[in-house]
Design a protein around this motif. Sequence first.
Motif: not given
Length: 487
Positions: A4-5, A22-27, A31-34, A68-74
């Motif tokens: 998910r992006l 909503a994107a993180c509601n399932e482990q 999940v990536l963020a851009v 810190e949340c272990q969500i890769p940032f682009l």
Amino acid sequence: MITRLVWLRNDLRIHDNTALHAACNEQEVKVLAVFIATPVQWRRHGMSPRQATFIYDNLIYLEQALTECQIPFLYHQCDDFNAAVRWLRNYCYKEEVKEIFYNRQYEVNERKRDLQLEMEIGKETICKGFDDGVILPPGSILNQKLQMYKIYTPFRTAFVRKLIASEISPLPSPKVRQGGGGQQKIPFFDYPHQKVDKKFPSGEKAALNRLRTFCQVGMPTYIQRRDLPGINGTSCLSPYLTIGVISPRQCLHELYVAYPDFLEKTDSSPFCWFSELIWREFYRHLIVAYPFLCMNKPFINWTDNIFWNKNPAALHAWQQGITGYPLVDAAMRQLNTIGWMHNRLRMITASFLVKNLLIDWRIGEQYFMSQLLDGDLAANNGGWQWAASTGTDAAPYFRIFNPTTQGKRYDPKGNFIRKWVPELNHVPDEYIYAPHAWLERNGAVLNYPEKIIDYQHTQKKTLAAFHAAKDYSFKISRKNSFMNKNS
């Protein structure tokens, strides 16, 4: 594993971020963020260099929080919205992204961009948009004819009624995920850089601290102090709300925590401050209901027939704060220096440009956007159209702020004026709004301009211009009606 992006725009926070939550509601999903910078588009929209810098500074904090949340940032930069859509389409195809999550923006070009993405992304990727930058979504507050309210007060009444019947609370930040993370160095945007005043520190933590401190310390005297520009009587949260470092729901939550019954006490400071948040909602709902408000169009059609002055010298004097009207000049210098202006002063300076200098309100609107740290199309346009008497729920066109009378009422000793117009520091309080009278009486040296206009004369000229435009529009309307009737 499904990928998910989350496409971040004007929602630069991890707490109470609807799309991110909503994107993180399932482990079990990745999940990536851009964040996609579009400097060419920003130039078209007139974004101030200060706001671009503020976005960048807050983006650094957001990237750290996501890590810190272990969500890769682009991070990606391209010219405009069309290029952003193309890049997203290609990236999602390459990385097999199955879902894109984003929080909606309500301006015309932004809505077209999101529609373009939905149309071009392909069947393999699903777009999921959320209403996040508002407390109640546009279209949810309608009158009995199922139309958008055109007047603020009934809108506020309906808004509060619906709010009481709703369950709205901030969403938590994402839990720490597994196997993610990784930082990406963010280069500064290809955009002019302008330092942000220390009055506005960056970061979600700073914004939340300011909100909580204001609710506890500043709120009890808000009604008494909010119109006084010489003191810190307002929250100064607008820059953070504009780019989404804090959400309006978080503001509502802190109000509930500190003042649980504030919605029942409509004459209280908490309710008064909340009413300002509802104004913000009102203007957002309006640009969705009437998209032409995003296109330099007045809400009241006949005002487009006003014959505006083309006076570059007067415009320059207004922009630089050298009109000879101390409160106007102090306000404009504050805007030029820190990119923020007290709301009472926004009304006074806008009225002066439109109804004393008789210069097109759109020129003032654009200049404000070029300087404001909290530049927001809906709120800025709504405020300017209110002051210019061209918009929905606007001030009557015959209401013209007298900057001297306003100054004597809200800055009687000239404390605010002296801060921003140091040329007047040695002028006694009783002469602060007539410094040249003091100069003549005492023979002092005063490096401050004479008034560029006579208030009474321009007041009459403006009323005549508005009357003429209204009469002309009425005659045209009658002529068209007659022609249609006999065609």
